[in-house]
Design a protein around this motif. Structure first.
Motif, PDB file in Angstrom:
ATOM      1  N   ARG A 232       0.853  -1.201   0.000  1.00  0.00           N
ATOM      2  CA  ARG A 232       0.000   0.000   0.000  1.00  0.00           C
ATOM      3  C   ARG A 232       0.884   1.244   0.000  1.00  0.00           C
ATOM      4  O   ARG A 232       1.757   1.392   0.866  1.00  0.00           O
ATOM      5  N   LEU A 233       0.628   2.109  -0.973  1.00  0.00           N
ATOM      6  CA  LEU A 233       1.496   3.272  -1.167  1.00  0.00           C
ATOM      7  C   LEU A 233       0.678   4.524  -1.443  1.00  0.00           C
ATOM      8  O   LEU A 233      -0.287   4.495  -2.201  1.00  0.00           O
ATOM      9  N   ILE A 234       1.081   5.617  -0.827  1.00  0.00           N
ATOM     10  CA  ILE A 234       0.537   6.944  -1.117  1.00  0.00           C
ATOM     11  C   ILE A 234       1.684   7.835  -1.574  1.00  0.00           C
ATOM     12  O   ILE A 234       2.732   7.874  -0.929  1.00  0.00           O
ATOM     13  N   ARG A 235       1.482   8.509  -2.700  1.00  0.00           N
ATOM     14  CA  ARG A 235       2.485   9.456  -3.194  1.00  0.00           C
ATOM     15  C   ARG A 235       2.038  10.878  -2.840  1.00  0.00           C
ATOM     16  O   ARG A 235       0.891  11.254  -3.077  1.00  0.00           O
ATOM     17  N   VAL A 236       2.967  11.664  -2.283  1.00  0.00           N
ATOM     18  CA  VAL A 236       2.637  13.017  -1.840  1.00  0.00           C
ATOM     19  C   VAL A 236       3.633  14.009  -2.434  1.00  0.00           C
ATOM     20  O   VAL A 236       4.838  13.752  -2.470  1.00  0.00           O
ATOM     21  N   MET A 237       3.127  15.155  -2.899  1.00  0.00           N
ATOM     22  CA  MET A 237       3.979  16.242  -3.368  1.00  0.00           C
ATOM     23  C   MET A 237       3.728  17.461  -2.486  1.00  0.00           C
ATOM     24  O   MET A 237       2.812  18.239  -2.716  1.00  0.00           O
ATOM     25  N   PRO A 238       4.534  17.612  -1.417  1.00  0.00           N
ATOM     26  CA  PRO A 238       4.436  18.815  -0.584  1.00  0.00           C
ATOM     27  C   PRO A 238       5.333  19.909  -1.172  1.00  0.00           C
ATOM     28  O   PRO A 238       5.893  19.723  -2.256  1.00  0.00           O
ATOM     29  N   ASN A 239       5.460  21.027  -0.491  1.00  0.00           N
ATOM     30  CA  ASN A 239       6.492  21.990  -0.884  1.00  0.00           C
ATOM     31  C   ASN A 239       7.224  22.499   0.348  1.00  0.00           C
ATOM     32  O   ASN A 239       6.858  22.166   1.481  1.00  0.00           O
ATOM     33  N   THR A 240       8.246  23.299   0.132  1.00  0.00           N
ATOM     34  CA  THR A 240       9.118  23.683   1.242  1.00  0.00           C
ATOM     35  C   THR A 240       8.443  24.605   2.254  1.00  0.00           C
ATOM     36  O   THR A 240       8.995  24.834   3.326  1.00  0.00           O
ATOM     37  N   CYS A 241       7.255  25.108   1.936  1.00  0.00           N
ATOM     38  CA  CYS A 241       6.516  25.906   2.922  1.00  0.00           C
ATOM     39  C   CYS A 241       6.126  25.050   4.125  1.00  0.00           C
ATOM     40  O   CYS A 241       5.633  25.573   5.139  1.00  0.00           O
ATOM     41  N   ALA A 242       6.337  23.743   4.018  1.00  0.00           N
ATOM     42  CA  ALA A 242       6.101  22.840   5.150  1.00  0.00           C
ATOM     43  C   ALA A 242       6.916  23.265   6.361  1.00  0.00           C
ATOM     44  O   ALA A 242       6.523  23.003   7.506  1.00  0.00           O
ATOM     45  N   ILE A 243       8.036  23.908   6.133  1.00  0.00           N
ATOM     46  CA  ILE A 243       8.911  24.330   7.227  1.00  0.00           C
ATOM     47  C   ILE A 243       8.174  25.236   8.203  1.00  0.00           C
ATOM     48  O   ILE A 243       8.424  25.211   9.411  1.00  0.00           O
TER      49      ILE A 243
END
Length: 271
Positions: free
Chosen positions: A114-125
């Motif tokens: 089971r896999l989920i692909r995620v594309m976050p960005n650097t604003c996660a900081i």
């Protein structure tokens, strides 16, 4: 309380860990991080009080949810190391590596993983990321909901089909760099007009943040905000005329499209 594991302890992993702790979704003793660099392990352990180890399989033994937070170029090696330790009933893998399609993982991992692909960005900081999620062939809706909850700790989330991930990467994944370039240009423009640089920086940042807040709180689109500011024969329309003459909107559109093509090219290389 449930546990969560990270394979890779870099900047993005740290941002997610901090978000999970700040939102109270996990306690430090229930977060496990595998990181090859001793200094980084010490930093994460001393700063966040999480468990750190130097072997990836140790994380899989103790955790059901695993976030793969390593660079794309080392992902294949990591997957080959952990595939024998994956329990398809127990483990949910969540990858944040850019450019690697779900097919890349499903070819290397045990059937049914089971896999989920995620594309976050650097604003996660600063917990202001916008993360796009898409699920693999064997992931369930419950898995997707679980991943959304995790990534809501660092900002907003959207669910998309994988065919849109390259476009997401081009817009929001790379977007902080575009915004930084625009702000830098605003500052330089202010300096050109005679403002001291520290004052120009303060004005530019406040203007960008305020403009975004107006759009969100007033529920107005960019065109409406532009119309609110632009008066007949005034300074704003004079500046906008230059932007249009120089092809600013078209340049932005072309740049994002080129980034999309590059992201697609990288994805296809691994599919």
């Amino acid at each position: 309380m449930a546990t969560i594991g990270f394979i890779g302890g870099g900047m993005m992993a740290e941002a997610i860990i901090k978000g999970l702790l700040d939102k109270g979704l996990f306690s430090p003793e229930n977060i496990f991080v595998s990181e090859p660099v001793a200094e980084r392990r010490e930093y994460l352990s001393s700063t966040y009080k999480v468990h750190t180890v130097d072997q990836n399989e140790k994380v899989l033994k103790g955790c059901a949810k695993i976030i793969l937070a390593v660079k794309p170029q080392v992902m294949k090696k990591v997957l080959e190391e952990i595939k024998e330790h994956i329990d398809i009933e127990k483990h949910l893998l969540i990858t944040i590596a850019a450019g690697l399609p779900i097919s890349f993982y499903e070819k290397l991992l045990p059937q049914g993983t089971r896999l989920i692909r995620v594309m976050p960005n650097t604003c996660a900081i600063v917990h202001k990321s916008i993360s796009a999620l898409t699920k693999g062939s064997f992931a369930t809706e419950e898995d997707l909901t679980s991943a959304e909850k995790l990534f809501s700790a660092i900002g907003e989330t959207v669910v998309v089909g994988e065919e849109l991930i390259d476009a997401v990467t081009a817009l929001s994944g790379s977007g902080p760099a575009y915004v930084a370039l625009f702000i830098e240009s605003l500052v330089d423009g202010g300096v050109r007009a005679g403002l001291p640089r520290p004052l120009a920086e303060k004005l530019a940042l406040a203007t960008v943040v305020g403009s975004v807040e107006m759009m969100k709180k007033l529920k107005k689109n960019p065109y409406e905000i532009k119309a609110m500011v632009t008066s007949p024969a005034g300074t704003t329309i004079t500046a906008l005329e230059v932007f249009y003459q120089k092809g600013f909107p078209g340049t932005v559109i072309e740049a994002i499209y080129k980034a999309y093509l590059r992201s697609k090219e990288l994805s296809e290389a691994f599919s």
